[in-house]
Write an enzyme that holds these catalytic residues in place. Structure first.
Site, PDB file in Angstrom:
ATOM      1  N   LEU A 133       0.848  -1.197   0.000  1.00 47.51           N
ATOM      2  CA  LEU A 133       0.000   0.000   0.000  1.00 47.51           C
ATOM      3  C   LEU A 133       0.878   1.240   0.000  1.00 47.51           C
ATOM      4  O   LEU A 133       1.728   1.407   0.885  1.00 47.51           O
ATOM      5  CB  LEU A 133      -0.901   0.006   1.239  1.00 47.51           C
ATOM      6  CG  LEU A 133      -2.202  -0.791   1.137  1.00 47.51           C
ATOM      7  CD1 LEU A 133      -2.721  -1.123   2.521  1.00 47.51           C
ATOM      8  CD2 LEU A 133      -3.242   0.001   0.366  1.00 47.51           C
ATOM      9  N   GLY A 167       3.904  -6.463   7.598  1.00 50.03           N
ATOM     10  CA  GLY A 167       3.503  -5.071   7.462  1.00 50.03           C
ATOM     11  C   GLY A 167       2.420  -4.934   6.400  1.00 50.03           C
ATOM     12  O   GLY A 167       1.381  -5.585   6.454  1.00 50.03           O
ATOM     13  N   ASP A 168       2.666  -4.051   5.409  1.00 46.72           N
ATOM     14  CA  ASP A 168       1.699  -3.872   4.314  1.00 46.72           C
ATOM     15  C   ASP A 168       2.187  -4.544   3.039  1.00 46.72           C
ATOM     16  O   ASP A 168       1.743  -4.202   1.941  1.00 46.72           O
ATOM     17  CB  ASP A 168       1.457  -2.378   4.062  1.00 46.72           C
ATOM     18  CG  ASP A 168       2.697  -1.675   3.529  1.00 46.72           C
ATOM     19  OD1 ASP A 168       3.813  -2.012   3.980  1.00 46.72           O
ATOM     20  OD2 ASP A 168       2.562  -0.778   2.669  1.00 46.72           O
ATOM     21  N   GLU A 169       3.088  -5.503   3.163  1.00 44.16           N
ATOM     22  CA  GLU A 169       3.659  -6.181   2.006  1.00 44.16           C
ATOM     23  C   GLU A 169       3.014  -7.551   1.817  1.00 44.16           C
ATOM     24  O   GLU A 169       2.915  -8.347   2.760  1.00 44.16           O
ATOM     25  CB  GLU A 169       5.173  -6.319   2.161  1.00 44.16           C
ATOM     26  CG  GLU A 169       5.894  -4.972   2.220  1.00 44.16           C
ATOM     27  CD  GLU A 169       7.392  -5.129   2.362  1.00 44.16           C
ATOM     28  OE1 GLU A 169       7.840  -6.263   2.639  1.00 44.16           O
ATOM     29  OE2 GLU A 169       8.112  -4.134   2.193  1.00 44.16           O
TER      30      GLU A 169
END
Length: 306
Positions: free
Chosen positions: A183, A224-226
């Protein structure tokens, strides 16, 4: 102490035991049962001595199924010729399944004729419930070990294992692709709105990504956002087209309760064949392509050079 007193004490002792105790002769006639058996079959006050289970089926039809099961399992123990363990489950008056562990031991005379069958049953419901609870706990633990706690999709360990497994069995010429995506501006959103909103965004992100994928595509959270998406049996052209549609869908605004967010996603793609690339090489190349997408201005797709 007289023999009569001794008999009374023995009966009282056996009646105090909360396990079924039954003795039958070689023809299946009841010789002795303790009080808990009579209570279970609603037979208190009934003169049972000399009765058979076949006769009890007619006399106590509410328990006909249990008496029929007794006949079947008694015969099994006689055929086995040794102590035979049987597990019996039924709906108890408390509305839950009660489980009894039954040991039926046959005794033979000197000529090998059937002489006596002794039966001891104990209620193992609590033990079974504990075993079931333990098994459920173990399943949940294993599930947590392989699933991301926030989003419910495979975590890093699980998604990598699945990809490795596919590459190991696929034809060396089979094409595949891996997306590495995240993101854009996620840290800024977390800083401005807090981690709770960030978590909601990640859950919504997974829902939207999943809706764009095909049934056989694999989605996992790296951290995380990965995230990574693995596409089996997919050409570079097809992978690029799917990534473009996904990138476009992820540009739509996000509404999380009363908060409206505008963010985008970048996607890096690695493509190859099952025989030419391992999972770590796929991720390395896709991550490099993602870095190029971000440097080029975000909200875009980059296919790594072959």
């Amino acid at each position: 102490m007289s023999p009569a007193d001794s008999d009374v004490d023995l009966r009282a002792l056996l009646d105090s035991i909360q396990e079924f105790i039954i003795a039958k002769d070689g023809r299946g006639r009841w010789l002795f049962v303790n009080r808990i058996v009579l209570e279970a079959y609603a037979m208190l006050g009934f003169d049972y001595v000399g009765i058979t289970d076949a006769e009890l089926i007619e006399l106590f039809p509410d328990h006909a199924q249990a008496f029929a099961y007794n006949i079947e399992t008694d015969e099994r123990a006689w055929r086995n010729g040794v102590a035979t363990q049987i597990e019996k489950s039924f709906m108890g008056p408390d509305g839950r399944i009660n489980t009894w562990e039954v040991i039926k031991t046959p005794h033979f005379d000197a000529q090998g004729g059937r002489q006596l069958l002794t039966i001891v049953s104990r209620n193992v419901t609590e033990r079974k419930l504990a075993e079931t609870a333990l098994q459920d706990s173990e399943r949940r633990f294993k599930s947590l070990a392989y699933l991301d706690a926030l989003t419910g999709i495979p975590n890093r360990r699980s998604i990598l294992d699945q990809i490795v497994g596919h590459l190991a069995v696929a034809s060396p010429q089979a094409e595949c692709a891996l997306f590495y995506l995240d993101l854009d501006r996620f840290k800024a959103i977390n800083d401005e709105f807090g981690h709770e909103v960030g978590d909601r965004l990640l859950v919504a992100f997974v829902t939207r990504v999943s809706a764009c994928l095909r049934p056989d595509d694999l989605l996992g959270r790296i951290g995380g956002d990965e995230f990574i998406v693995f596409l089996r049996d997919t050409s570079a052209t097809t992978a690029l087209a799917l990534a473009e549609r996904l990138c476009l869908a992820l540009q739509e605004p996000w509404t999380l309760q009363d908060i409206r967010l505008a963010t985008t996603s970048s996607i890096g793609i690695a493509h190859g064949t099952a025989g030419s690339l391992n999972v770590h090489e796929l991720i390395r190349r896709a991550d490099g392509a993602l870095y190029q997408a971000k440097r080029a201005g975000r909200a875009r797709v980059v296919l790594a050079d072959g």
